[in-house]
Scaffold this motif. Sequence first.
Motif, PDB file in Angstrom:
ATOM      1  N   ALA A   2     -17.508  80.274  -0.115  1.00  0.00           N
ATOM      2  CA  ALA A   2     -18.720  81.066  -0.312  1.00  0.00           C
ATOM      3  C   ALA A   2     -18.358  82.378  -0.996  1.00  0.00           C
ATOM      4  CB  ALA A   2     -19.416  81.342   1.007  1.00  0.00           C
ATOM      5  N   ILE A   3     -18.974  82.641  -2.133  1.00  0.00           N
ATOM      6  CA  ILE A   3     -18.818  83.909  -2.822  1.00  0.00           C
ATOM      7  C   ILE A   3     -20.023  84.757  -2.458  1.00  0.00           C
ATOM      8  CG2 ILE A   3     -18.622  85.056  -5.060  1.00  0.00           C
ATOM      9  CD1 ILE A   3     -17.393  82.496  -6.132  1.00  0.00           C
ATOM     10  N   PHE A   4     -19.800  85.823  -1.722  1.00  0.00           N
ATOM     11  CA  PHE A   4     -20.897  86.587  -1.133  1.00  0.00           C
ATOM     12  C   PHE A   4     -20.724  88.058  -1.458  1.00  0.00           C
ATOM     13  CE2 PHE A   4     -24.194  84.989   1.484  1.00  0.00           C
ATOM     14  CZ  PHE A   4     -24.734  86.051   2.194  1.00  0.00           C
ATOM     15  N   PRO A   5     -21.450  88.588  -2.459  1.00  0.00           N
ATOM     16  CA  PRO A   5     -21.307  90.003  -2.828  1.00  0.00           C
ATOM     17  C   PRO A   5     -21.944  90.957  -1.829  1.00  0.00           C
ATOM     18  CG  PRO A   5     -22.119  88.675  -4.661  1.00  0.00           C
ATOM     19  CD  PRO A   5     -22.267  87.858  -3.414  1.00  0.00           C
ATOM     20  N   VAL A  17     -14.369  77.456   5.858  1.00  0.00           N
ATOM     21  CA  VAL A  17     -14.931  78.017   4.637  1.00  0.00           C
ATOM     22  C   VAL A  17     -14.169  79.286   4.259  1.00  0.00           C
ATOM     23  CG1 VAL A  17     -16.976  79.018   3.544  1.00  0.00           C
ATOM     24  CG2 VAL A  17     -17.224  77.087   5.119  1.00  0.00           C
ATOM     25  N   LYS A  18     -13.796  79.380   2.997  1.00  0.00           N
ATOM     26  CA  LYS A  18     -13.161  80.589   2.461  1.00  0.00           C
ATOM     27  C   LYS A  18     -14.247  81.516   1.942  1.00  0.00           C
ATOM     28  CE  LYS A  18      -9.978  82.128  -1.181  1.00  0.00           C
ATOM     29  NZ  LYS A  18      -9.082  81.680  -2.295  1.00  0.00           N
ATOM     30  N   ASP A  72     -11.694  81.026 -11.424  1.00  0.00           N
ATOM     31  CA  ASP A  72     -10.362  81.257 -10.860  1.00  0.00           C
ATOM     32  C   ASP A  72     -10.139  80.408  -9.613  1.00  0.00           C
ATOM     33  OD1 ASP A  72      -9.877  83.077 -12.856  1.00  0.00           O
ATOM     34  OD2 ASP A  72     -10.242  84.852 -11.614  1.00  0.00           O
ATOM     35  N   GLU A  73     -11.149  80.337  -8.743  1.00  0.00           N
ATOM     36  CA  GLU A  73     -11.012  79.554  -7.516  1.00  0.00           C
ATOM     37  C   GLU A  73     -10.945  78.056  -7.813  1.00  0.00           C
ATOM     38  OE1 GLU A  73     -10.498  80.506  -4.355  1.00  0.00           O
ATOM     39  OE2 GLU A  73     -10.263  82.505  -5.204  1.00  0.00           O
ATOM     40  N   MET A  74     -11.719  77.623  -8.787  1.00  0.00           N
ATOM     41  CA  MET A  74     -11.688  76.208  -9.158  1.00  0.00           C
ATOM     42  C   MET A  74     -10.327  75.824  -9.720  1.00  0.00           C
ATOM     43  SD  MET A  74     -15.509  75.812 -10.847  1.00  0.00           S
ATOM     44  CE  MET A  74     -15.273  74.093 -11.312  1.00  0.00           C
ATOM     45  N   ASN A  78      -8.271  74.732  -6.486  1.00  0.00           N
ATOM     46  CA  ASN A  78      -8.782  73.358  -6.611  1.00  0.00           C
ATOM     47  C   ASN A  78     -10.049  73.133  -5.785  1.00  0.00           C
ATOM     48  OD1 ASN A  78      -6.697  72.434  -8.369  1.00  0.00           O
ATOM     49  ND2 ASN A  78      -5.312  72.338  -6.611  1.00  0.00           N
ATOM     50  N   ILE A  79     -10.911  74.130  -5.752  1.00  0.00           N
ATOM     51  CA  ILE A  79     -12.182  74.009  -5.038  1.00  0.00           C
ATOM     52  C   ILE A  79     -13.251  73.570  -6.031  1.00  0.00           C
ATOM     53  CG2 ILE A  79     -13.961  75.215  -3.708  1.00  0.00           C
ATOM     54  CD1 ILE A  79     -11.790  77.139  -2.756  1.00  0.00           C
ATOM     55  N   PRO A  80     -13.866  72.414  -5.834  1.00  0.00           N
ATOM     56  CA  PRO A  80     -14.899  71.964  -6.772  1.00  0.00           C
ATOM     57  C   PRO A  80     -16.164  72.802  -6.642  1.00  0.00           C
ATOM     58  CG  PRO A  80     -14.788  70.473  -4.904  1.00  0.00           C
ATOM     59  CD  PRO A  80     -13.645  71.440  -4.746  1.00  0.00           C
ATOM     60  N   ALA A  81     -16.917  72.890  -7.720  1.00  0.00           N
ATOM     61  CA  ALA A  81     -18.135  73.702  -7.715  1.00  0.00           C
ATOM     62  C   ALA A  81     -19.122  73.244  -6.657  1.00  0.00           C
ATOM     63  CB  ALA A  81     -18.790  73.658  -9.098  1.00  0.00           C
ATOM     64  N   ASN A  82     -19.158  71.945  -6.376  1.00  0.00           N
ATOM     65  CA  ASN A  82     -20.117  71.443  -5.386  1.00  0.00           C
ATOM     66  C   ASN A  82     -19.697  71.727  -3.950  1.00  0.00           C
ATOM     67  OD1 ASN A  82     -18.099  69.574  -4.958  1.00  0.00           O
ATOM     68  ND2 ASN A  82     -19.286  67.796  -5.612  1.00  0.00           N
TER      69      ASN A  82
END
Length: 204
Positions: A2-5, A17-18, A72-74, A78-82
């Motif tokens: 989760a990218i949470f600003p 979850v990262k 960068d995370e993908m 190796n974290i897929p967008a889904n």
Amino acid sequence: MAIFPAESRLGKHLPHVKFIYPNAPALHITIYGMMTPAWYDFLSPSASSINHEQDEKGMLRSRQQVLQIVRDEMETSNIPANRIVIGGFSQGCVLSLLTGLTSEYRFAGIASLSGYLPLPEKIMDMATDANRKTPIFWGHGTADQAVKYEFGEETVEFLQKNNYAVDFHSYKRMGHSASIEEITDLLAFFKQTIPEQQPVTAKI
């Protein structure tokens, strides 16, 4: 992931979850006349609807920063967008919605808290098909004085008219903040969109 600003303590409830909390840069904010951390400038001191003047240049610049974090995370983790949820509070909400609707990556979800629709006059021209069916969580307090509750209602109505799957959560007497009820609902959303993966065992 989760990218949470907007920093939170959600991670302790979802150890699988990262969470990434990007820091907004210091910008000169027009309506305040001072420098403060922000993703884009505030131009309208008394907006009456979501159709107010917005800092398009600043929003698009910050959108690119978030997309670079995704890439960068993908690539490195190796974290897929889904398996990625884009989310945020207030300005982070606006930025997350802009990023999610216009990205070429199909995300697991978009979590929108106490914000409003970015660039309403052109957002649909920028939108891609990748996240047309991506679930969107929207949380907003009825007593929010910083970002009017009506802005949330307008945004949700706009998105639903354009066939986005928005789950609108209204919280009575909540201001421009979060509540235990909202966090509980948000955690349920994360568990649904980023379920814990079961280990794969090989049978010989």
